[in-house]
Design a protein around this motif. Sequence first.
Motif, short mmCIF file in Angstrom:
data_model
loop_
_atom_site.label_atom_id
_atom_site.label_comp_id
_atom_site.label_asym_id
_atom_site.label_seq_id
_atom_site.Cartn_x
_atom_site.Cartn_y
_atom_site.Cartn_z
N UNK A 69 37.91 40.55 -81.93
CA UNK A 69 38.82 41.43 -82.68
C UNK A 69 39.75 42.10 -81.68
N UNK A 70 41.05 41.95 -81.89
CA UNK A 70 42.04 42.47 -80.95
C UNK A 70 43.10 43.27 -81.70
N UNK A 71 43.69 44.22 -81.01
CA UNK A 71 44.84 44.94 -81.54
C UNK A 71 46.04 44.50 -80.71
N UNK A 72 47.06 44.01 -81.39
CA UNK A 72 48.25 43.49 -80.75
C UNK A 72 49.43 44.40 -81.09
N UNK A 73 50.23 44.71 -80.08
CA UNK A 73 51.46 45.47 -80.27
C UNK A 73 52.64 44.50 -80.22
N UNK A 74 53.55 44.67 -81.17
CA UNK A 74 54.77 43.87 -81.18
C UNK A 74 55.94 44.84 -81.23
N UNK A 75 56.70 44.89 -80.17
CA UNK A 75 57.84 45.80 -80.10
C UNK A 75 59.03 45.22 -80.86
N UNK A 76 59.72 46.08 -81.60
CA UNK A 76 60.94 45.67 -82.27
C UNK A 76 60.76 45.16 -83.68
N UNK A 77 59.52 45.06 -84.17
CA UNK A 77 59.27 44.60 -85.54
C UNK A 77 58.38 45.60 -86.27
N UNK A 78 58.68 45.83 -87.53
CA UNK A 78 57.83 46.69 -88.35
C UNK A 78 56.65 45.87 -88.85
N UNK A 79 55.66 46.55 -89.39
CA UNK A 79 54.50 45.84 -89.94
C UNK A 79 54.91 44.95 -91.11
N UNK A 80 55.90 45.38 -91.88
CA UNK A 80 56.40 44.53 -92.99
C UNK A 80 57.07 43.27 -92.45
N UNK A 81 57.83 43.41 -91.35
CA UNK A 81 58.45 42.23 -90.71
C UNK A 81 57.37 41.26 -90.24
N UNK A 82 56.32 41.81 -89.60
CA UNK A 82 55.23 40.97 -89.11
C UNK A 82 54.58 40.19 -90.24
N UNK A 83 54.25 40.90 -91.30
CA UNK A 83 53.57 40.25 -92.42
C UNK A 83 54.43 39.16 -93.06
N UNK A 84 55.73 39.46 -93.25
CA UNK A 84 56.58 38.46 -93.89
C UNK A 84 56.79 37.24 -93.00
N UNK A 85 56.95 37.43 -91.70
CA UNK A 85 57.14 36.29 -90.80
C UNK A 85 55.88 35.45 -90.65
N UNK A 86 54.72 36.09 -90.69
CA UNK A 86 53.47 35.36 -90.51
C UNK A 86 52.93 34.79 -91.82
N UNK A 87 53.41 35.27 -92.94
CA UNK A 87 52.99 34.74 -94.22
C UNK A 87 53.67 33.41 -94.50
#
Length: 89
Positions: A69-87
């Motif tokens: 289990x890891x926590x990843x930081x992504x600079x420049x993207x919101x959590x909504x951006x992350x979810x939509x791109x990975x979905x």
Amino acid sequence: MAVRLTPGAAVDRVDGWDVDADGRPVLRVRVRARPVEGEANAALLKLLAKALGAPKSAVALDRGGQSRMKMILVRGLTIDDLRSRLTDL
């Protein structure tokens, strides 16, 4: 972003979103690299950067270097951006 990493897989791939035991969203990812000297972590960061269309420097391991289990930081993207791109994968 929470990630559950499976090292030593047959292929590198993002399996999609799931929930952990506490009901929190977690991204399931597999990488071919073995968990030796940070190789699996490096492969995870590279795969996520590519999947998100983000530069490698924008994706970093925050916590869980020795854990599945890891926590990843992504600079420049919101959590909504992350979810939509990975979905869409």
